[in-house]
Design a protein around this motif. Sequence first.
Motif, short mmCIF file in Angstrom:
data_model
loop_
_atom_site.label_atom_id
_atom_site.label_comp_id
_atom_site.label_asym_id
_atom_site.label_seq_id
_atom_site.Cartn_x
_atom_site.Cartn_y
_atom_site.Cartn_z
N ALA A 209 3.92 -2.69 -8.79
CA ALA A 209 2.60 -2.19 -8.41
C ALA A 209 1.54 -2.90 -9.26
O ALA A 209 1.84 -3.44 -10.32
N SER A 210 0.33 -2.93 -8.76
CA SER A 210 -0.76 -3.52 -9.53
C SER A 210 -0.95 -2.71 -10.81
O SER A 210 -0.75 -1.50 -10.83
N ARG A 211 -1.31 -3.40 -11.87
CA ARG A 211 -1.35 -2.76 -13.16
C ARG A 211 -2.38 -1.63 -13.24
O ARG A 211 -2.26 -0.72 -14.04
N ASP A 212 -3.38 -1.77 -12.39
CA ASP A 212 -4.40 -0.72 -12.47
C ASP A 212 -4.01 0.53 -11.71
O ASP A 212 -4.48 1.62 -12.01
N SER A 213 -3.13 0.36 -10.70
CA SER A 213 -2.80 1.53 -9.89
C SER A 213 -1.73 2.41 -10.53
O SER A 213 -1.73 3.62 -10.36
N LYS B 222 6.79 8.57 -11.36
CA LYS B 222 5.68 7.63 -11.19
C LYS B 222 5.69 6.99 -9.82
O LYS B 222 4.65 6.83 -9.19
N HIS B 223 6.86 6.60 -9.37
CA HIS B 223 6.94 5.84 -8.12
C HIS B 223 7.43 6.65 -6.93
O HIS B 223 7.59 6.12 -5.84
N GLY B 224 7.71 7.92 -7.17
CA GLY B 224 8.23 8.77 -6.10
C GLY B 224 7.14 9.09 -5.08
O GLY B 224 6.03 8.55 -5.11
N ALA B 225 7.51 9.97 -4.17
CA ALA B 225 6.57 10.34 -3.10
C ALA B 225 5.35 11.04 -3.67
O ALA B 225 5.41 11.70 -4.69
N ARG B 226 4.21 10.83 -2.99
CA ARG B 226 2.97 11.48 -3.41
C ARG B 226 3.02 12.97 -3.06
O ARG B 226 2.59 13.82 -3.80
N GLU B 227 3.57 13.20 -1.88
CA GLU B 227 3.63 14.59 -1.42
C GLU B 227 5.06 14.96 -1.06
O GLU B 227 5.79 14.14 -0.51
N GLY B 228 5.41 16.18 -1.38
CA GLY B 228 6.77 16.66 -1.10
C GLY B 228 7.81 15.87 -1.86
O GLY B 228 8.90 15.60 -1.36
N PRO C 20 12.90 -0.33 1.68
CA PRO C 20 11.56 0.16 1.98
C PRO C 20 11.62 1.44 2.83
O PRO C 20 12.35 1.49 3.82
N GLY C 21 10.94 2.47 2.39
CA GLY C 21 10.88 3.72 3.12
C GLY C 21 12.11 4.60 2.95
O GLY C 21 12.22 5.65 3.57
N LYS C 22 13.04 4.18 2.12
CA LYS C 22 14.28 4.94 2.00
C LYS C 22 14.43 5.62 0.63
O LYS C 22 15.50 6.13 0.30
N GLY C 23 13.37 5.57 -0.14
CA GLY C 23 13.48 6.11 -1.49
C GLY C 23 14.27 5.16 -2.37
O GLY C 23 14.73 4.11 -1.91
N GLY D 42 10.63 8.44 -2.62
CA GLY D 42 9.40 7.66 -2.59
C GLY D 42 9.47 6.51 -1.60
O GLY D 42 10.38 6.47 -0.76
N PRO D 43 8.55 5.54 -1.72
CA PRO D 43 8.49 4.44 -0.77
C PRO D 43 9.67 3.47 -0.85
O PRO D 43 9.90 2.70 0.09
N GLY D 44 10.38 3.48 -1.95
CA GLY D 44 11.54 2.59 -2.07
C GLY D 44 11.15 1.17 -2.44
O GLY D 44 9.97 0.83 -2.51
N ILE D 45 12.15 0.36 -2.66
CA ILE D 45 11.93 -1.02 -3.10
C ILE D 45 12.77 -1.95 -2.24
O ILE D 45 13.96 -1.72 -2.01
N ALA D 46 12.15 -3.03 -1.75
CA ALA D 46 12.87 -4.00 -0.94
C ALA D 46 13.91 -4.71 -1.79
O ALA D 46 13.70 -4.94 -2.98
N PRO D 47 15.05 -5.06 -1.14
CA PRO D 47 16.17 -5.64 -1.90
C PRO D 47 15.78 -6.86 -2.74
O PRO D 47 16.34 -7.06 -3.82
N GLU D 48 14.84 -7.67 -2.26
CA GLU D 48 14.53 -8.89 -3.02
C GLU D 48 13.92 -8.60 -4.39
O GLU D 48 13.88 -9.47 -5.25
#
Lengths: 402, 134
Positions: free
Chosen positions: A357-361, A310-316, A389-392, A338-344
């Motif tokens: 993520a927003s519930r609709d997305s 669900k949260h992984g990369a869109r492509e590749g 962020p950006g590190k999967g 994927g885009p990864g998650i900030a530590p906070e």
Amino acid sequence: MSALGERAPRPPAGAPPSGTKIERKLLAGVGSTLVTLTVAGGAFAGLTALTEARRSVRPSLDTEHRQSSHLAAEVVGGGTLVALVLGVLANLGIRSAALERKRYELLIQEQAARLEAQATTLREREAELARNLEEQRVLAERLRAANQQLAEHALRLASAKAAAEQALAERGLAGQALEKSHKDLDQFAYVAAHDLRGPLRGIVALSEWLEEDLAAAMTKESREHLRLLRGRVSRMEVLIEGILAYSRASRVKGKLEPIEVASMLREVLGRFGPPAAAVKVHAPEPAPPLVAERAPFRQVWMNLISNALKHGAREGAEIWLTVKDAGDAWECSVRDNGPGIAPEYHERIFRIFHTLASRDSVEGAGIGLAIVKKLVEDRGGRVWIDSGPGKGAALYFTWPKS
Amino acid sequence: MLNVLLVDDDEIDVMNVRRAFKKGNIDSPLFLAGDGLRALEVLRDGTVPRERRLVLLDLNMPRMNGVEFLHELRADPELRTTMVVVLTTSNEERDKVEVYNLNVAGYLVKPVHFNAFVDLVITVTKYWSLTELP
């Protein structure tokens, strides 16, 4: 100690009689001889006097007197002889008695010396005994003190043990209470969710009928309102299903069984169909054979893989699955690019109904990772995330071996 | 043709079934009872015609719930062969086991959305319309 000290030393059996006794016997012998002599002398003197008197009174009796005198002289002579003999005898007796006495005295001295030596030995022994006794007394005192300390220790131990047992019992009770409250909570969640579904179904039905019946009369705006209404309704449905799933997770129990991780993961991935097929999956090779409760173990992988898809990369998109032996537990991970998650936000993602993520997305109630956490922690395992962020994102969990 | 008795206390659910009948062009008469006791009454006094009866039964109801109703029904020599399909919101395993032990002909969970509900009602009534009943 005193009893021993009071006991007088006794002369050995068969020792000669004491010196004074021998002397007394000797003296008695000599004495009786002298008395005999005195009596004989006295008798002679009396006889002589009687003869003289008769002579003076009756001169006629001269012959008789002479005869008597002669007899008396003879008697006196005999007596003297006897006395002499007796005296010699006595003298001899005395002398031999003296010799005897000397011998006895020597013997006595010998005995006395021996006794003295014995007494000394005895005194020494007594002193030694006394020392020993003193030592024993000290030791006994020490022993008693040690015993008392021991008894106190035992007492303290016993009371500590009792306290520990009580604490244990209390903890057991607390544990039971906690378990019961957990069960109650799960039951409550289940009932609440279940009962919420009834009214919700009514709302859905009514809104649909309104839309159906008023289709012709409705403005564009009204139709938009109804669409939003249905959107909220379906979100509520998802939440209710989430609560039900979460409360069910605590009831997911499985028997311990050997699991072939690779084939289980293949089966799990197959469940996702096309979205998973487009993702390059790196399964652990070779997957170690392990023993675990199949249903919850599988559920954890399922939710983590679902999350990564669900949260992984869109492509590749790629997903890496790992399982490694970490001593008393298996350490597993699911990593995406994927885009990864900030530590906070790391701690937040495991909370129920939390989605970043927003519930609709992104579809989902934010329940998947909460269930993972519950399933893992219920079994004494641990979940954590390594991401930026950006590190999967790499989601880890440990699954205890027993 | 069936004589359908809907035993349900939820007004919206009743309307739901009604609309589904209408939408599915089901011409079978629909009888209503708000709970188990009322259902037994209408079954015994002939309000619901005795032939080709099908009972759609909800489980959570006041006075006499679905399970209690089934016990009564199976104990009654005249009613024991009545076809009953459970139509409920409960998805609990315990409920399913309990009612299947009381010889229900089916167990259906009410769908949330109306279209699904209509499909369900149409399917059930069609199936029982085709089934030979004593």
